[in-house]
Design an enzyme around this catalytic site. Structure first.
Site, PDB file in Angstrom:
ATOM      1  N   SER A   1       0.811  -1.100   0.006  1.00  0.00           N
ATOM      2  CA  SER A   1       0.034   0.020  -0.198  1.00  0.00           C
ATOM      3  C   SER A   1       0.800   1.218  -0.002  1.00  0.00           C
ATOM      4  O   SER A   1       1.732   1.524   1.056  1.00  0.00           O
ATOM      5  CB  SER A   1      -1.046  -0.125   1.317  1.00  0.00           C
ATOM      6  OG  SER A   1      -1.472   1.289   1.526  1.00  0.00           O
TER       7      SER A   1
ATOM      8  N   HIS B   1      -0.796  -1.174  -4.469  1.00  0.00           N
ATOM      9  CA  HIS B   1      -2.114  -0.969  -3.752  1.00  0.00           C
ATOM     10  C   HIS B   1      -2.369   0.529  -3.523  1.00  0.00           C
ATOM     11  O   HIS B   1      -1.578   1.085  -2.799  1.00  0.00           O
ATOM     12  CB  HIS B   1      -2.362  -1.564  -2.416  1.00  0.00           C
ATOM     13  CG  HIS B   1      -3.513  -1.576  -1.838  1.00  0.00           C
ATOM     14  ND1 HIS B   1      -4.868  -2.439  -2.027  1.00  0.00           N
ATOM     15  CD2 HIS B   1      -4.049  -0.794  -0.602  1.00  0.00           C
ATOM     16  CE1 HIS B   1      -5.774  -2.041  -0.985  1.00  0.00           C
ATOM     17  NE2 HIS B   1      -5.386  -0.985  -0.458  1.00  0.00           N
TER      18      HIS B   1
ATOM     19  N   ASP C   1      -4.576   3.592  -2.177  1.00  0.00           N
ATOM     20  CA  ASP C   1      -5.806   3.934  -1.128  1.00  0.00           C
ATOM     21  C   ASP C   1      -6.305   5.262  -1.420  1.00  0.00           C
ATOM     22  O   ASP C   1      -5.454   6.347  -1.331  1.00  0.00           O
ATOM     23  CB  ASP C   1      -5.191   3.700   0.275  1.00  0.00           C
ATOM     24  CG  ASP C   1      -5.048   2.308   0.603  1.00  0.00           C
ATOM     25  OD1 ASP C   1      -5.963   1.710   0.665  1.00  0.00           O
ATOM     26  OD2 ASP C   1      -3.818   1.934   1.202  1.00  0.00           O
TER      27      ASP C   1
ATOM     28  N   HIS D   1      -8.387   0.762  -4.136  1.00  0.00           N
ATOM     29  CA  HIS D   1      -9.173   0.892  -2.971  1.00  0.00           C
ATOM     30  C   HIS D   1      -9.884   1.934  -2.644  1.00  0.00           C
ATOM     31  O   HIS D   1      -9.045   3.064  -2.053  1.00  0.00           O
ATOM     32  CB  HIS D   1      -8.356   0.221  -1.846  1.00  0.00           C
ATOM     33  CG  HIS D   1      -9.021   0.107  -0.737  1.00  0.00           C
ATOM     34  ND1 HIS D   1      -8.506  -0.142   0.714  1.00  0.00           N
ATOM     35  CD2 HIS D   1     -10.594  -0.012  -0.422  1.00  0.00           C
ATOM     36  CE1 HIS D   1      -9.459  -0.194   1.411  1.00  0.00           C
ATOM     37  NE2 HIS D   1     -10.605  -0.244   0.992  1.00  0.00           N
TER      38      HIS D   1
ATOM     39  N   GLY E   1      -2.772  -3.985   8.709  1.00  0.00           N
ATOM     40  CA  GLY E   1      -2.018  -4.648  10.040  1.00  0.00           C
ATOM     41  C   GLY E   1      -1.283  -5.867   9.553  1.00  0.00           C
ATOM     42  O   GLY E   1      -0.868  -6.766  10.380  1.00  0.00           O
TER      43      GLY E   1
ATOM     44  N   SER F   1       2.767  -0.398   6.118  1.00  0.00           N
ATOM     45  CA  SER F   1       3.794   0.065   7.021  1.00  0.00           C
ATOM     46  C   SER F   1       4.778  -1.189   7.115  1.00  0.00           C
ATOM     47  O   SER F   1       6.058  -0.748   7.161  1.00  0.00           O
ATOM     48  CB  SER F   1       3.377   0.451   8.449  1.00  0.00           C
ATOM     49  OG  SER F   1       2.635  -0.360   8.782  1.00  0.00           O
TER      50      SER F   1
HETATM   51  C1  DX5 Z   1      -6.206   1.572   5.702  1.00  0.00           C
HETATM   52  C2  DX5 Z   1      -5.752   1.239   4.125  1.00  0.00           C
HETATM   53  C3  DX5 Z   1      -4.581   0.018   3.952  1.00  0.00           C
HETATM   54  C4  DX5 Z   1      -3.286   0.774   4.681  1.00  0.00           C
HETATM   55  C5  DX5 Z   1      -2.575  -0.777   5.209  1.00  0.00           C
HETATM   56  O1  DX5 Z   1      -7.418   2.203   5.287  1.00  0.00           O
HETATM   57  O2  DX5 Z   1      -6.819   0.599   3.246  1.00  0.00           O
HETATM   58  O3  DX5 Z   1      -4.286  -0.249   2.638  1.00  0.00           O
HETATM   59  O4  DX5 Z   1      -2.622   1.534   3.948  1.00  0.00           O
HETATM   60  O5  DX5 Z   1      -1.741  -0.157   5.843  1.00  0.00           O
HETATM   61  P1  DX5 Z   1      -0.747  -1.026   6.866  1.00  0.00           P
HETATM   62  O6  DX5 Z   1      -0.331  -2.170   6.252  1.00  0.00           O
HETATM   63  O7  DX5 Z   1       0.059  -0.432   7.549  1.00  0.00           O
HETATM   64  O8  DX5 Z   1      -1.910  -1.530   8.008  1.00  0.00           O
HETATM   65 ZN    ZN Z   2      -6.444  -0.256   1.304  1.00  0.00          ZN
END
Ligand code: DX5
Ligand code: ZN
Length: 255
Positions: free
Chosen positions: A19, A44, A46, A77, A192, A213
């Site tokens: 992401s 990905h 967002d 997304h 997560g 992350s």
């Molecule tokens: C949250 C996003 C995720 C996020 C994931 O609303 O849709 O794609 O960036 O980030 P991590 O992997 O850090 O939880």
């Molecule tokens: Zn996402």
């Protein structure tokens, strides 16, 4: 002597979708090239609108700017409300998959048709408290189902362990659908995902894992993301128990 047919190429244990929410926004082109070079399967992307979720991110122009930098599909997304007006814009900007939250669209079936009509794979994203029942009357129109394992809006949150039960149930529904001649549906998990839980997540049925992350905070010493992506692929391929500090408890039925 019997000649054995060649072994099919082993499919990867999971597809990884970094992401870019956690990437360096000042160097996004470089960042997406680096994750592709390291073996990522998707970008990905967002999209947050400060209405459906309390955060504001990036839109079609950024997608269009990034598209020439990578060959891998862009996994869009959409955390936006309403949805439909943005679908043609993101399709034109180079999205390959478009996933939206069904509560944010007044006519969910129509939105899925709209996404496919624009040549993209279509998906619904289900929040932690959103039931799998949303899948019931949509199975034929879904190319992917994304289960949120955190509340949408921010990177860096902790994986909600009850998602493992939901993943198993979603996997069961998808297998039942394909067993009766239905089209394949990817099962994606978002939020997560880390080195210590990806094995259990894949074991529960996910075939695409989003990780923000976990990847972008772990650059190689020389730059790039080869080390962390290889480590996630290896951890995904070795089923493990869920970390006991965050062990899953069945709290709600998954339907
Ligand atoms: C949250 C996003 C995720 C996020 C994931 O609303 O849709 O794609 O960036 O980030 P991590 O992997 O850090 O939880
Ligand atoms: Zn996402």
């Amino acid at each position: 002597m019997m000649i054995r047919p060649p072994k099919p190429h082993p499919s990867p244990a999971v597809r990884l979708a970094p992401s870019i929410l956690s990437a360096d926004f000042a160097r996004l082109g470089e960042e997406v090239r680096a994750i592709e070079a390291a073996g990522a399967d998707f970008v990905h992307f967002d999209v947050m609108d400060n209405h459906y979720v309390p955060n504001l991110t990036i839109g079609p122009q950024v997608c269009e700017a990034l598209r020439p930098h990578v060959q891998i599909p862009i996994d869009m997304h959409l955390m936006v409300e309403p949805v439909d007006a943005l679908v043609p814009l993101f399709a034109k900007a180079g999205a390959d998959c478009i996933t939206f939250h069904p509560e944010a669209s007044r006519h969910v079936d129509r939105t899925l048709q709209l996404i496919r009509a624009h040549g993209c794979k279509a998906g619904i994203a289900l929040n932690p408290a959103t039931p799998l029942a949303w899948m019931d009357h949509l199975m034929d129109k879904l190319d992917l189902v994304l289960l949120m394992s955190v509340n949408p809006g921010f990177g860096g949150q902790t994986f909600m362990a009850h998602t493992l039960h939901k993943l198993r149930e979603a996997r069961r529904r998808i297998e039942a659908h394909t067993a009766t001649g239905g089209q394949p549906i990817w099962l994606e998990v978002d939020g997560g995902v880390k080195l210590d839980n990806i094995g259990a997540i894949v074991q529960a049925g996910a075939d695409i894992c989003v990780a923000g992350s976990a990847i972008f905070s772990a650059a190689d010493a020389a730059g790039g993301y080869h080390g962390v992506i290889r480590a996630l692929q290896q951890a995904a391929a070795s089923p493990t128990d869920f970390p006991s500090s965050n062990a899953p408890r069945r709290t709600t039925p998954c339907h």
